[in-house]
Design an enzyme around this catalytic site. Structure first.
Site, PDB file in Angstrom:
ATOM      1  CB  SER A 110      -1.087  -0.173   1.289  1.00 13.05           C
ATOM      2  OG  SER A 110      -1.439   1.234   1.700  1.00 13.05           O
ATOM      3  CB  THR A 158      -6.952   2.966  -4.856  1.00 17.09           C
ATOM      4  OG1 THR A 158      -6.556   1.025  -4.555  1.00 17.09           O
ATOM      5  CG2 THR A 158      -8.096   2.220  -3.620  1.00 17.09           C
ATOM      6  CG  HIS A 278     -11.531   0.070   0.099  1.00 23.21           C
ATOM      7  ND1 HIS A 278     -10.357   0.783  -1.092  1.00 23.21           N
ATOM      8  CD2 HIS A 278     -10.592   0.259   1.208  1.00 23.21           C
ATOM      9  CE1 HIS A 278      -9.666   1.253  -0.317  1.00 23.21           C
ATOM     10  NE2 HIS A 278      -9.218   0.794   0.773  1.00 23.21           N
ATOM     11  NE  ARG A 333     -12.756  -6.176   6.760  1.00 23.49           N
ATOM     12  CZ  ARG A 333     -13.481  -5.664   6.542  1.00 23.49           C
ATOM     13  NH1 ARG A 333     -13.425  -6.907   4.938  1.00 23.49           N
ATOM     14  NH2 ARG A 333     -13.653  -4.098   6.002  1.00 23.49           N
TER      15      ARG A 333
HETATM   16  C1  LIG Z   1      -7.013  -2.406   7.310  1.00 19.22           C
HETATM   17  C2  LIG Z   1      -7.633  -2.606   5.917  1.00 19.22           C
HETATM   18  C3  LIG Z   1      -6.274  -1.191   5.242  1.00 19.22           C
HETATM   19  C4  LIG Z   1      -6.905  -1.657   3.791  1.00 19.22           C
HETATM   20  N1  LIG Z   1      -5.652  -0.655   3.491  1.00 19.22           N
HETATM   21  C5  LIG Z   1      -5.942  -0.960   1.684  1.00 19.22           C
HETATM   22  C6  LIG Z   1      -4.348   0.842   0.995  1.00 19.22           C
HETATM   23  O1  LIG Z   1      -4.487   1.507   1.400  1.00 19.22           O
HETATM   24  N2  LIG Z   1      -5.223   0.685   0.050  1.00 19.22           N
HETATM   25  C7  LIG Z   1      -6.048  -0.249  -0.687  1.00 19.22           C
HETATM   26  O2  LIG Z   1      -5.767  -0.305  -2.034  1.00 19.22           O
HETATM   27  N3  LIG Z   1      -7.204  -1.203   0.154  1.00 19.22           N
HETATM   28  C8  LIG Z   1      -7.179  -1.182   0.695  1.00 19.22           C
HETATM   29  N4  LIG Z   1      -7.717  -2.266   1.930  1.00 19.22           N
HETATM   30  C9  LIG Z   1      -8.107  -3.111   0.602  1.00 19.22           C
HETATM   31  C10 LIG Z   1      -8.256  -4.151  -0.141  1.00 19.22           C
HETATM   32  O3  LIG Z   1      -7.134  -4.470  -0.743  1.00 19.22           O
HETATM   33  C11 LIG Z   1      -8.907  -4.979   0.227  1.00 19.22           C
HETATM   34  O4  LIG Z   1      -9.624  -4.297  -1.172  1.00 19.22           O
HETATM   35  C12 LIG Z   1     -10.080  -5.665   0.969  1.00 19.22           C
HETATM   36  O5  LIG Z   1      -9.893  -5.142   2.702  1.00 19.22           O
HETATM   37  C13 LIG Z   1     -10.955  -6.487   0.847  1.00 19.22           C
HETATM   38  O6  LIG Z   1     -11.858  -7.428   0.870  1.00 19.22           O
HETATM   39  P1  LIG Z   1     -12.005  -8.046   2.654  1.00 19.22           P
HETATM   40  O7  LIG Z   1     -10.892  -7.465   3.424  1.00 19.22           O
HETATM   41  O8  LIG Z   1     -12.779  -8.528   2.768  1.00 19.22           O
HETATM   42  O9  LIG Z   1     -10.907  -9.182   1.218  1.00 19.22           O
HETATM   43  C14 LIG Z   1      -7.539  -2.315   3.283  1.00 19.22           C
HETATM   44  C15 LIG Z   1      -8.478  -3.447   3.915  1.00 19.22           C
HETATM   45  C16 LIG Z   1      -8.283  -4.013   5.182  1.00 19.22           C
HETATM   46  C17 LIG Z   1      -8.733  -4.532   6.046  1.00 19.22           C
END
Ligand SMILES: Cc1cc2nc3c(=O)[nH]c(=O)nc-3n(C[C@H](O)[C@H](O)[C@H](O)COP(=O)(O)O)c2cc1C
Length: 381
Positions: A110, A158, A278, A333
């Site tokens: 990220s 993103t 997301h 997650r």
């Molecule tokens: C704690 C956390 C931080 C995240 N940070 C970012 C990020 O910095 N950039 C981004 O594009 N997506 C971010 N995401 C989204 C993830 O890349 C992904 O799209 C998402 O977690 C998918 O859903 P899931 O947690 O149900 O698998 C984040 C998700 C979580 C849970």
């Protein structure tokens, strides 16, 4: 006492992570936007259809490798980019990268990552660099050049975070960077002293992708202000087309959900799109990627790699998405809870369980390679 060896699935890792983490940090990972309707729907959407196996096909050897955006992965599941990983475990991205390397899969770093791109390059497995678009175009160019020099294989922009989602759990606890905890939030740190001991006895918390370019020292800029002051809400298709040209390599957009946008991504030269909301953390009430997948595959599936994330917890979820035409599936997650629960061994165990579930599922479905999966194997209720 629950331990890593007692974790057999997503919910087990989540329970162990909740035990280890101070409440505000657990809720930052676990939480989502508004009423968390989209968050719940993401996983529930997989239950609207059933797998229909074909038997007696000779499945002693199963190959679950895939190629996405020119990168060969040993399994069709990868670690999506997530922010602030060293808050969840002091090894953060280093643990995730090492586990991804062991399982021959990809991981994303990220813009809000806590270990530098260069440091993670020692892991010989393909890496996405997840990028946010800044008002300062010079900064965008500098960050892309940096990623290119580091040898990043795939650029990932993103596009679903033009502004921050309304995460009410974080408002209640006061979770932000730097911390602005409420009294209740502080109490929750006090009752998990091990987290604090690990935090202060390991290397200083940093955001190296940004603080090479932006003054984030001693709270000069909070993450909230980074989103509101530095990111560019006027970002449009022409801006992204310019980025794609400048990068001149594998480039995907994360957070595409409509057919129109999927077609535009093809038109401007992207090589992949990630259907994603997301993990329900941005626009609550938005459709789940699995619900939207078939429609998009039908229109652009032969022109661009269609990938999805959000809500994936099981190998059978991956098989359902691949049956509809996704080329690979990401999770957030599903590796963050294991990271928080047990560091690198936790992420390795989660990837091992996911790999084993996919292989077992393939055998039970009568499929030897990923290309054997098709919509014939799937029936909606
Ligand atoms: C704690 C956390 C931080 C995240 N940070 C970012 C990020 O910095 N950039 C981004 O594009 N997506 C971010 N995401 C989204 C993830 O890349 C992904 O799209 C998402 O977690 C998918 O859903 P899931 O947690 O149900 O698998 C984040 C998700 C979580 C849970």
């Amino acid at each position: 006492m629950m331990r890593l060896k007692h974790c057999h699935n997503y919910q087990d890792f989540r329970t162990l992570a909740e035990k280890r983490l101070p409440g505000p940090i657990f809720n930052y990972i676990d939480g989502a936007a508004d009423d968390e309707v989209t968050y719940r729907r993401n996983t529930a959407s997989f239950d609207d259809c059933d797998l229909v196996p074909n038997i007696l096909t000779g499945v002693e050897d199963v190959d679950i490798s895939v190629t996405i955006m020119g990168q060969r992965l040993d399994m069709p599941f990868y670690c999506s980019p997530t922010a602030l990983q060293r808050l969840f475990h002091h090894k953060g991205e280093k643990a995730v990268a090492a586990a991804a390397e062991k399982y021959g899969t990809m991981f994303g770093v990220s813009s809000l990552g806590t270990v530098s791109l260069n440091e993670l390059r020692k892991h010989k497995t393909p890496q996405f660099y997840q990028f946010y678009f800044h008002k300062d175009r010079g900064l965008n160019r500098a960050m892309m050049e940096n990623a290119s020099e580091a040898g990043i294989e795939v650029m990932m922009l993103t596009v679903d975070s033009i502004t921050g989602g309304n995460r009410e759990r974080d408002l209640r606890t006061g979770f932000s960077i730097p911390f602005r905890l409420t009294l209740g939030g502080m109490m929750q740190f006090a009752i998990k002293p091990m987290w604090g001991i690990n935090y202060v006895t390991h290397e200083k918390f940093r955001l190296p992708q940004l603080d090479d370019h932006v003054d984030m020292s001693d709270g000069a800029l909070s993450i909230g202000r980074y989103f509101s002051e530095m990111l560019d809400p006027s970002m449009n298709w022409a801006d992204v087309e310019e980025m794609v040209k400048l990068w001149d390599g594998q480039f995907c957009l994360k957070g595409i959900m409509s057919v129109e946008d999927a077609k535009k991504a093809v038109d401007i030269g992207c090589t992949g799109i990630i259907l994603s909301n997301h993990g329900g953390r941005q626009l609550d009430g938005s459709r789940s990627p699995f619900d939207q997948l078939a429609e998009i595959v039908d229109v652009v599936g032969d022109k661009i790699d269609v990938i999805m994330d959000s809500g994936v917890q099981r190998g059978t979820h991956v098989l359902k998405a691949l049956s509809l035409g996704a080329k690979a599936v990401g999770g957030g997650r599903s590796y963050l809870f294991p990271l928080a629960a047990a560091g690198q061994p936790g992420v390795e165990r989660a990837l091992e369980l996911m790999r084993a579930e996919i292989v077992r599922g393939m055998q039970l479905m009568g499929c030897k390679t990923i290309s054997d999966l098709s919509r014939k194997n799937l029936k909606f209720r």
